[in-house]
Design an enzyme around this catalytic site. Structure first.
Site, PDB file in Angstrom:
ATOM      1  N   SER A  22       0.835  -1.213   0.000  1.00 21.45           N
ATOM      2  CA  SER A  22       0.000   0.000   0.000  1.00 21.45           C
ATOM      3  C   SER A  22       0.867   1.259   0.000  1.00 21.45           C
ATOM      4  O   SER A  22       0.506   2.269  -0.614  1.00 21.45           O
ATOM      5  CB  SER A  22      -0.976  -0.001   1.178  1.00 21.45           C
ATOM      6  OG  SER A  22      -0.309   0.140   2.398  1.00 21.45           O
ATOM      7  N   ASN A  23       2.021   1.217   0.663  1.00 23.26           N
ATOM      8  CA  ASN A  23       2.933   2.377   0.603  1.00 23.26           C
ATOM      9  C   ASN A  23       3.519   2.525  -0.799  1.00 23.26           C
ATOM     10  O   ASN A  23       3.644   3.632  -1.318  1.00 23.26           O
ATOM     11  CB  ASN A  23       4.049   2.239   1.643  1.00 23.26           C
ATOM     12  CG  ASN A  23       3.582   2.654   3.017  1.00 23.26           C
ATOM     13  OD1 ASN A  23       3.480   3.834   3.317  1.00 23.26           O
ATOM     14  ND2 ASN A  23       3.263   1.670   3.855  1.00 23.26           N
ATOM     15  N   ARG A  74      22.624 -15.109   1.452  1.00 15.80           N
ATOM     16  CA  ARG A  74      21.826 -13.908   1.138  1.00 15.80           C
ATOM     17  C   ARG A  74      22.526 -13.010   0.120  1.00 15.80           C
ATOM     18  O   ARG A  74      21.902 -12.388  -0.723  1.00 15.80           O
ATOM     19  CB  ARG A  74      21.574 -13.106   2.424  1.00 15.80           C
ATOM     20  CG  ARG A  74      20.303 -13.534   3.112  1.00 15.80           C
ATOM     21  CD  ARG A  74      19.922 -12.580   4.213  1.00 15.80           C
ATOM     22  NE  ARG A  74      21.021 -12.402   5.162  1.00 15.80           N
ATOM     23  CZ  ARG A  74      21.137 -11.377   5.999  1.00 15.80           C
ATOM     24  NH1 ARG A  74      20.235 -10.429   6.009  1.00 15.80           N
ATOM     25  NH2 ARG A  74      22.148 -11.286   6.842  1.00 15.80           N
ATOM     26  N   HIS A 118       9.032   2.880   8.953  1.00 20.06           N
ATOM     27  CA  HIS A 118       8.792   1.951  10.060  1.00 20.06           C
ATOM     28  C   HIS A 118       7.565   2.422  10.841  1.00 20.06           C
ATOM     29  O   HIS A 118       7.434   3.606  11.150  1.00 20.06           O
ATOM     30  CB  HIS A 118      10.030   1.911  10.966  1.00 20.06           C
ATOM     31  CG  HIS A 118       9.884   0.929  12.083  1.00 20.06           C
ATOM     32  ND1 HIS A 118       9.996  -0.434  11.890  1.00 20.06           N
ATOM     33  CD2 HIS A 118       9.599   1.106  13.389  1.00 20.06           C
ATOM     34  CE1 HIS A 118       9.789  -1.054  13.038  1.00 20.06           C
ATOM     35  NE2 HIS A 118       9.548  -0.142  13.964  1.00 20.06           N
ATOM     36  N   ASP A 154      16.220  -1.353  11.334  1.00 17.87           N
ATOM     37  CA  ASP A 154      15.411  -0.202  11.762  1.00 17.87           C
ATOM     38  C   ASP A 154      16.281   0.846  12.448  1.00 17.87           C
ATOM     39  O   ASP A 154      15.964   1.360  13.525  1.00 17.87           O
ATOM     40  CB  ASP A 154      14.265  -0.663  12.679  1.00 17.87           C
ATOM     41  CG  ASP A 154      13.317  -1.594  11.944  1.00 17.87           C
ATOM     42  OD1 ASP A 154      13.155  -1.437  10.719  1.00 17.87           O
ATOM     43  OD2 ASP A 154      12.755  -2.498  12.587  1.00 17.87           O
ATOM     44  N   HIS A 180      -1.214   3.450   8.795  1.00 19.45           N
ATOM     45  CA  HIS A 180      -1.062   3.397   7.336  1.00 19.45           C
ATOM     46  C   HIS A 180      -1.499   4.707   6.683  1.00 19.45           C
ATOM     47  O   HIS A 180      -0.863   5.173   5.743  1.00 19.45           O
ATOM     48  CB  HIS A 180      -1.844   2.220   6.754  1.00 19.45           C
ATOM     49  CG  HIS A 180      -1.105   0.928   6.839  1.00 19.45           C
ATOM     50  ND1 HIS A 180      -1.627  -0.216   7.371  1.00 19.45           N
ATOM     51  CD2 HIS A 180       0.147   0.614   6.463  1.00 19.45           C
ATOM     52  CE1 HIS A 180      -0.728  -1.176   7.328  1.00 19.45           C
ATOM     53  NE2 HIS A 180       0.362  -0.704   6.780  1.00 19.45           N
ATOM     54  N   GLU A 183       1.288   6.986   7.018  1.00 18.11           N
ATOM     55  CA  GLU A 183       2.405   6.566   6.148  1.00 18.11           C
ATOM     56  C   GLU A 183       2.182   7.001   4.703  1.00 18.11           C
ATOM     57  O   GLU A 183       3.099   7.505   4.049  1.00 18.11           O
ATOM     58  CB  GLU A 183       2.557   5.044   6.184  1.00 18.11           C
ATOM     59  CG  GLU A 183       3.083   4.526   7.507  1.00 18.11           C
ATOM     60  CD  GLU A 183       3.337   3.024   7.496  1.00 18.11           C
ATOM     61  OE1 GLU A 183       4.191   2.579   8.269  1.00 18.11           O
ATOM     62  OE2 GLU A 183       2.684   2.289   6.723  1.00 18.11           O
TER      63      GLU A 183
HETATM   64  C1  GRF Z   1       4.174  -0.541   6.734  1.00 21.54           C
HETATM   65  O1  GRF Z   1       3.455  -0.388   7.929  1.00 21.54           O
HETATM   66  C2  GRF Z   1       5.597  -0.120   6.927  1.00 21.54           C
HETATM   67  O2  GRF Z   1       5.777   0.847   7.910  1.00 21.54           O
HETATM   68  C3  GRF Z   1       6.282  -1.399   7.357  1.00 21.54           C
HETATM   69  O3  GRF Z   1       5.625  -2.414   6.629  1.00 21.54           O
HETATM   70  C4  GRF Z   1       4.304  -2.009   6.345  1.00 21.54           C
HETATM   71  C5  GRF Z   1       4.091  -2.223   4.876  1.00 21.54           C
HETATM   72  O4  GRF Z   1       2.750  -2.089   4.496  1.00 21.54           O
HETATM   73  N1  GRF Z   1       7.707  -1.335   7.121  1.00 21.54           N
HETATM   74  P1  GRF Z   1       2.368  -2.025   2.970  1.00 21.54           P
HETATM   75  O5  GRF Z   1       2.879  -3.304   2.305  1.00 21.54           O
HETATM   76  O6  GRF Z   1       2.985  -0.802   2.377  1.00 21.54           O
HETATM   77  O7  GRF Z   1       0.868  -1.979   2.937  1.00 21.54           O
END
Ligand code: GRF
Length: 199
Positions: A22-23, A74, A118, A154, A180, A183
């Site tokens: 979603s971000n 990795r 985060h 983090d 969210h 964010e």
């Molecule tokens: C977000 O809450 C971000 O802060 C964390 O992972 C989540 C990702 O959510 N690092 P999305 O996949 O962007 O919906």
């Protein structure tokens, strides 16, 4: 800005996700609207089934799934990611719910060019369960942090933070929804400032 980029060209950006994205969607939408001046050139996921990969494709952004296999170092898996990011000439790497810790080699390959978001006010509540941890700690306030990525989890220079109140009766789901929302507004705005040195 790298020497092989035109001064009037927008910088390229790769986004790394593991899940919903979603971000990622908020960032690509901001780039399409023009409020974030950047070219989303690649979305990478360690999870081939990530919902965000389909979304990225539907938004016209190239995608790459690179699963981390058990028993494969990795660094080896990351080499494929580094190669793809360099091939697309991405200047910036934006982590948006990418759940694997990057190795020091990866961080050094893109020093000061990797950003993360985060869902807590770092340094409080680092780790994969920040929202649940804040509720369990009976904190009144948590929030969102955007920070540069260094070799530790983090951790790294904080660029932006915004508080979110924890309300009586909040569950992980209700609090996550409000986090969210913050964010999706804070990340594109902060990236615009970072990419264009507007602090
Ligand atoms: C977000 O809450 C971000 O802060 C964390 O992972 C989540 C990702 O959510 N690092 P999305 O996949 O962007 O919906």
């Amino acid at each position: 800005m790298s020497s092989d980029m035109n001064a009037d060209e927008k910088p390229g950006m790769a986004i790394m996700i593991s899940g919903t994205g979603s971000n990622m969607e908020a960032i690509i939408s901001a780039a399409k609207r023009g409020s974030l001046s950047v070219r989303p050139v690649l979305v990478v996921s360690d999870n081939p089934d990530a919902r965000g990969l389909k979304k990225a494709k539907s938004m016209g952004v190239k995608t790459l799934a690179v699963p981390y296999e058990r028993g494969i170092p990795r660094e080896e898996t990351e080499s494929a990611i580094i190669g793809a990011i360099k091939a697309e000439r991405a200047e910036w790497i934006v982590l948006a719910g990418f759940m694997k810790l990057l190795t020091p080699r990866f961080v050094q390959a893109f020093r000061n060019r990797i950003v993360n978001i985060h869902p807590a006010l770092l340094p409080a509540f680092p780790g994969a369960h920040a929202i649940r941890d804040a509720i369990e700690a009976k904190a009144d306030i948590t929030g969102v942090t955007v920070h540069m990525v260094d070799e530790l989890m983090d951790h790294g220079t904080i660029i932006a933070r915004e508080e979110v109140a924890i309300l009586p009766g909040d569950t992980e789901e209700t609090l996550a929804a409000r986090i969210h929302a913050v964010e999706h507004r804070l990340y594109p705005r902060t990236l615009q400032q970072l990419f264009h040195e507007d602090f």
